[in-house]
Enzyme design. Structure first.
Site, PDB file in Angstrom:
ATOM      1  N   TYR A 189     -49.699 -94.433 -62.342  1.00  0.00           N
ATOM      2  CA  TYR A 189     -48.606 -93.586 -61.890  1.00  0.00           C
ATOM      3  C   TYR A 189     -47.369 -93.816 -62.771  1.00  0.00           C
ATOM      4  O   TYR A 189     -46.644 -94.789 -62.593  1.00  0.00           O
ATOM      5  CB  TYR A 189     -48.318 -93.932 -60.422  1.00  0.00           C
ATOM      6  N   LYS A 216     -50.910 -90.004 -63.534  1.00  0.00           N
ATOM      7  CA  LYS A 216     -50.018 -89.002 -62.973  1.00  0.00           C
ATOM      8  C   LYS A 216     -48.774 -89.088 -63.831  1.00  0.00           C
ATOM      9  O   LYS A 216     -48.129 -90.144 -63.904  1.00  0.00           O
ATOM     10  CB  LYS A 216     -49.698 -89.267 -61.504  1.00  0.00           C
TER      11      LYS A 216
END
Ligand SMILES: *[C@@H]1O[C@H](CO)[C@@H](O)[C@H](O)[C@H]1NC(C)=O
Length: 302
Positions: free
Chosen positions: A140, A170
Site C-alpha cells: 500500500y 495500491k
C-alpha cells in the site's frame, strides 16, 4: 505458485461504527450487494477509508470474517489491509487473513520506524509474505499519509526475487508518471491499482486497468463509465465524466478530512448509512453536511 488475476474495480469500503463506536457488521451483506450490483467486483477492507488503523486487531478479525461471509454470496474479490499496527499484530492479522480465506492481502509500511530504502521496505514485507505464504501480497503506497515515499519502479524491480507471493501495489499518489513506470515493470508483471479518484481517465487512457478509489462506495457509475469510454476509444467522453467526478469530489472534500467527508457523502448518495468516523478523525457538523447536500444538488445526484 500463488496466482493473482483480479483486476478492475475494488471499493475501499467504510467500516460502519455504531453510536457507541462498536463495529456494526449487520449492514455488510447489503453493502456488498449494492457494490456488486453496480459493477464493483472487489472490496478492500481495513484500508484508509475503513479506518483500519483505528481498529484493534480483535475488531479487524471479526470485521474481516463478516465481510468474507458477505462476499460468498456476491462473489466479490476480498482484499484485506493488515498494516498500520505494531509488527507482531501485522503478522498475526496476515496469518489470520490466510486462515480464514481472504483472497489477497494489502499492507502498509511500518509507520514509526519507517523504511527509507527499497531494501528496508522489502525486508519488512518479507515477514508479512512469510506469515501468509499462500495468499497474494500487495503493498500500500500512500506517501501523503504513511510518510513513506519509496520509488515504486525500483521496488517492484527487486521485490519478486525476495517475496514469491508478492503480486502488486495500491498506488495512492497523484504522480501518474511514477505510477506508469511501476505499471511497466517487467512487462506489467505486477497489478497496480490506481488510488486517485481524479486521475482515472488519464491513467486508464495510458494503460491502467484497475482502481481502488473511495468514490466507488457512492459514485461507482462514474468510474465504470470512464473505463467503458476508454475501452471504446472515446477519450472525450471519458474526460467529460472524469471532470464531473472530480468536481463532485471537490464539493464533498472541501468540508473537512477525506474520510469523514466521504463517509457523509456515502450516506447521502448510496443506500447504505455508513455512519460516523472514530477519533482521531473529526465528524462533520450538521451544517457542513447540509451545505454538502445543497452543493450536490447541482449535479442532479439527490
Ligand atoms: C463522531 O460521532 C460518533 C457517533 O455519534 C461518535 O461516536 C464519535 O466519537 C465522534 N467522533 C469524534 C471525533 O468526536
Amino acid at each position: 505458485m500463488v496466482s493473482f488475476t483480479f483486476r478492475g474495480f475494488c471499493a475501499p469500503v467504510f467500516t460502519i461504527f455504531n453510536k457507541d463506536q462498536s463495529v456494526n457488521t449487520k449492514l455488510i451483506p447489503e453493502y456488498a450487494k449494492y457494490l456488486a450490483q453496480n459493477g464493483v467486483h472487489g472490496v478492500l477492507v481495513h484500508g484508509s477509508s475503513s479506518e483500519g488503523m483505528c481498529m484493534s486487531a480483535v475488531e479487524r478479525k471479526a470485521s474481516l470474517e463478516a465481510w468474507l461471509k458477505a462476499v460468498k454470496t456476491t462473489k466479490q474479490h476480498l482484499m484485506v489491509q493488515v498494516g498500520g499496527c505494531p509488527l507482531p499484530d501485522v503478522l498475526d492479522l496476515a496469518k489470520h487473513a490466510e486462515k480464514v480465506g481472504a483472497d489477497s492481502i494489502l499492507c502498509l509500511p511500518e509507520l514509526y520506524f519507517k523504511p527509507s530504502t527499497v531494501k528496508e521496505l522489502i525486508n519488512y514485507l518479507k515477514l508479512v509474505g512469510e506469515a501468509a505464504p499462500n495468499t497474494p501480497l500487495l503493498y500500500y503506497h500512500i506517501p501523503r499519509w504513511s510518510g513513506v515515499n519509496i520509488n515504486m519502479e525500483q521496488f517492484l524491480n527487486q521485490v519478486g526475487e525476495v517475496i514469491p507471493n508478492f503480486k502488486g501495489i495500491k498506488y495512492s499518489s497523484n504522480d501518474l508518471d511514477a505510477g506508469l513506470a511501476a505499471l511497466r515493470v517487467k512487462n506489467r508483471k505486477y497489478a497496480v491499482f490506481l488510488g486517485a479518484n481524479t486521475l482515472i481517465a488519464p491513467a486508464f487512457a495510458m494503460g491502467f486497468d484497475s482502481t481502488i478509489g473511495t468514490s466507488l462506495n457512492m459514485l461507482p457509475q462514474y468510474s465504470v463509465a470512464i473505463a467503458k469510454a476508454i475501452k471504446e476509444n472515446n477519450l472525450n467522453e471519458a474526460t467529460k465524466i472524469q471532470e464531473e467526478l472530480s468536481a463532485i469530489i471537490d464539493v464533498i472534500t472541501k468540508n473537512g478530512h477525506w474520510v469523514p467527508t466521504m463517509k457523509a457523502a456515502a450516506t447521502l448518495l448510496s443506500p447504505i448509512d455508513v455512519g460516523k468516523t472514530r477519533p482521531p478523525l473529526a465528524n462533520l457538523t450538521d451544517d457542513q453536511v447540509t451545505e454538502m447536500k445543497e452543493s450536490l444538488k447541482r449535479f442532479s445526484l439527490l
